[in-house]
Scaffold this motif. Structure first.
Motif, PDB file in Angstrom:
ATOM      1  N   ARG A   1      26.832  12.791  20.733  1.00 44.62           N
ATOM      2  CA  ARG A   1      25.443  12.298  20.753  1.00 44.62           C
ATOM      3  C   ARG A   1      24.456  13.417  21.082  1.00 44.62           C
ATOM      4  O   ARG A   1      23.400  13.538  20.462  1.00 44.62           O
ATOM      5  CB  ARG A   1      25.301  11.159  21.768  1.00 44.62           C
ATOM      6  CG  ARG A   1      25.930   9.880  21.313  1.00 44.62           C
ATOM      7  CD  ARG A   1      25.578   8.738  22.261  1.00 44.62           C
ATOM      8  NE  ARG A   1      26.512   7.664  22.058  1.00 44.62           N
ATOM      9  CZ  ARG A   1      27.410   7.255  22.949  1.00 44.62           C
ATOM     10  NH1 ARG A   1      27.470   7.810  24.136  1.00 44.62           N
ATOM     11  NH2 ARG A   1      28.236   6.278  22.673  1.00 44.62           N
ATOM     12  N   ARG A   2      24.813  14.227  22.061  1.00 42.33           N
ATOM     13  CA  ARG A   2      23.941  15.332  22.481  1.00 42.33           C
ATOM     14  C   ARG A   2      23.760  16.333  21.324  1.00 42.33           C
ATOM     15  O   ARG A   2      22.645  16.783  21.041  1.00 42.33           O
ATOM     16  CB  ARG A   2      24.550  16.012  23.712  1.00 42.33           C
ATOM     17  CG  ARG A   2      23.612  16.862  24.500  1.00 42.33           C
ATOM     18  CD  ARG A   2      24.175  17.286  25.864  1.00 42.33           C
ATOM     19  NE  ARG A   2      25.612  17.518  25.922  1.00 42.33           N
ATOM     20  CZ  ARG A   2      26.477  16.743  26.576  1.00 42.33           C
ATOM     21  NH1 ARG A   2      26.079  15.675  27.242  1.00 42.33           N
ATOM     22  NH2 ARG A   2      27.762  17.029  26.576  1.00 42.33           N
TER      23      ARG A   2
ATOM     24  N   HIS B   1      26.198  18.270  13.546  1.00 43.10           N
ATOM     25  CA  HIS B   1      27.110  17.193  13.173  1.00 43.10           C
ATOM     26  C   HIS B   1      28.521  17.485  13.684  1.00 43.10           C
ATOM     27  O   HIS B   1      29.007  18.612  13.568  1.00 43.10           O
ATOM     28  CB  HIS B   1      27.143  17.034  11.649  1.00 43.10           C
ATOM     29  CG  HIS B   1      25.816  16.670  11.082  1.00 43.10           C
ATOM     30  ND1 HIS B   1      25.371  15.375  10.996  1.00 43.10           N
ATOM     31  CD2 HIS B   1      24.814  17.454  10.607  1.00 43.10           C
ATOM     32  CE1 HIS B   1      24.169  15.364  10.474  1.00 43.10           C
ATOM     33  NE2 HIS B   1      23.801  16.616  10.237  1.00 43.10           N
TER      34      HIS B   1
ATOM     35  N   PHE C   1      24.121  15.755  18.103  1.00 44.21           N
ATOM     36  CA  PHE C   1      23.398  15.133  16.993  1.00 44.21           C
ATOM     37  C   PHE C   1      21.891  15.149  17.247  1.00 44.21           C
ATOM     38  O   PHE C   1      21.095  15.346  16.323  1.00 44.21           O
ATOM     39  CB  PHE C   1      23.901  13.703  16.755  1.00 44.21           C
ATOM     40  CG  PHE C   1      23.389  13.107  15.480  1.00 44.21           C
ATOM     41  CD1 PHE C   1      23.888  13.525  14.255  1.00 44.21           C
ATOM     42  CD2 PHE C   1      22.403  12.132  15.505  1.00 44.21           C
ATOM     43  CE1 PHE C   1      23.411  12.984  13.072  1.00 44.21           C
ATOM     44  CE2 PHE C   1      21.925  11.588  14.324  1.00 44.21           C
ATOM     45  CZ  PHE C   1      22.423  12.008  13.108  1.00 44.21           C
ATOM     46  N   ARG C   2      21.493  14.980  18.505  1.00 44.52           N
ATOM     47  CA  ARG C   2      20.059  15.067  18.848  1.00 44.52           C
ATOM     48  C   ARG C   2      19.515  16.468  18.563  1.00 44.52           C
ATOM     49  O   ARG C   2      18.316  16.642  18.395  1.00 44.52           O
ATOM     50  CB  ARG C   2      19.827  14.695  20.315  1.00 44.52           C
ATOM     51  CG  ARG C   2      19.898  13.198  20.575  1.00 44.52           C
ATOM     52  CD  ARG C   2      19.338  12.836  21.934  1.00 44.52           C
ATOM     53  NE  ARG C   2      20.068  13.423  23.039  1.00 44.52           N
ATOM     54  CZ  ARG C   2      21.084  12.866  23.680  1.00 44.52           C
ATOM     55  NH1 ARG C   2      21.514  11.680  23.314  1.00 44.52           N
ATOM     56  NH2 ARG C   2      21.670  13.478  24.686  1.00 44.52           N
ATOM     57  N   ASN C   3      20.410  17.456  18.517  1.00 53.48           N
ATOM     58  CA  ASN C   3      20.030  18.831  18.197  1.00 53.48           C
ATOM     59  C   ASN C   3      20.345  19.193  16.745  1.00 53.48           C
ATOM     60  O   ASN C   3      20.515  20.372  16.410  1.00 53.48           O
ATOM     61  CB  ASN C   3      20.717  19.806  19.157  1.00 53.48           C
ATOM     62  CG  ASN C   3      20.184  19.656  20.563  1.00 53.48           C
ATOM     63  OD1 ASN C   3      18.982  19.647  20.773  1.00 53.48           O
ATOM     64  ND2 ASN C   3      21.074  19.528  21.532  1.00 53.48           N
ATOM     65  N   ASN C   4      20.479  18.169  15.910  1.00 48.40           N
ATOM     66  CA  ASN C   4      20.718  18.334  14.465  1.00 48.40           C
ATOM     67  C   ASN C   4      22.060  19.000  14.143  1.00 48.40           C
ATOM     68  O   ASN C   4      22.183  19.671  13.115  1.00 48.40           O
ATOM     69  CB  ASN C   4      19.572  19.105  13.803  1.00 48.40           C
ATOM     70  CG  ASN C   4      18.256  18.363  13.935  1.00 48.40           C
ATOM     71  OD1 ASN C   4      18.199  17.168  13.677  1.00 48.40           O
ATOM     72  ND2 ASN C   4      17.230  19.067  14.361  1.00 48.40           N
TER      73      ASN C   4
END
Length: 108
Positions: A88-89, A96, A91-94
């Motif tokens: 999750r962390r 994958h 993904f918040r930073n783009n």
């Protein structure tokens, strides 16, 4: 794939069935090499995070082993709760989640 290869440059591999390259920067190869399993040490592992484009899958970050992982000489089971948080962390930073890495016993 062994990471014992040349760590003075990025590793680039063609991904079969696509026109993309898999790129692992030399800095991450060096980071992964710190976890080589030699002697009687236990297996270790983590997650791989990448930026993905039509040209390449570039590994930008790895997660390192945690104290909550279950490790043995011949086995590794990551802490899934911490793994989900890391995904999750990232993904918040783009970034994958593209897979996991782990060690295997090596000859010294």
């Amino acid at each position: 794939m062994s990471i014992a290869a040349d760590r003075t440059r990025d590793l680039q591999l063609e991904l079969p069935g696509s026109r993309q390259l898999l790129v692992i920067p030399k800095e991450l190869l060096t980071q992964l090499a710190r976890f080589r399993q030699t002697g009687t040490t236990k297996e270790r592992g983590g997650l791989l995070f990448a930026e993905i484009s039509s040209a390449a899958v570039v590994i930008q970050q790895i997660s390192e082993p945690t104290a909550l992982d279950r490790r043995g000489r011949w086995s590794f089971r990551p802490c899934r709760v911490l793994g989900r948080l890391a995904i999750r962390r990232a993904f918040r930073n783009n970034l994958h989640f593209v897979g996991e890495w782990h060690t295997h016993p090596e000859c010294a």
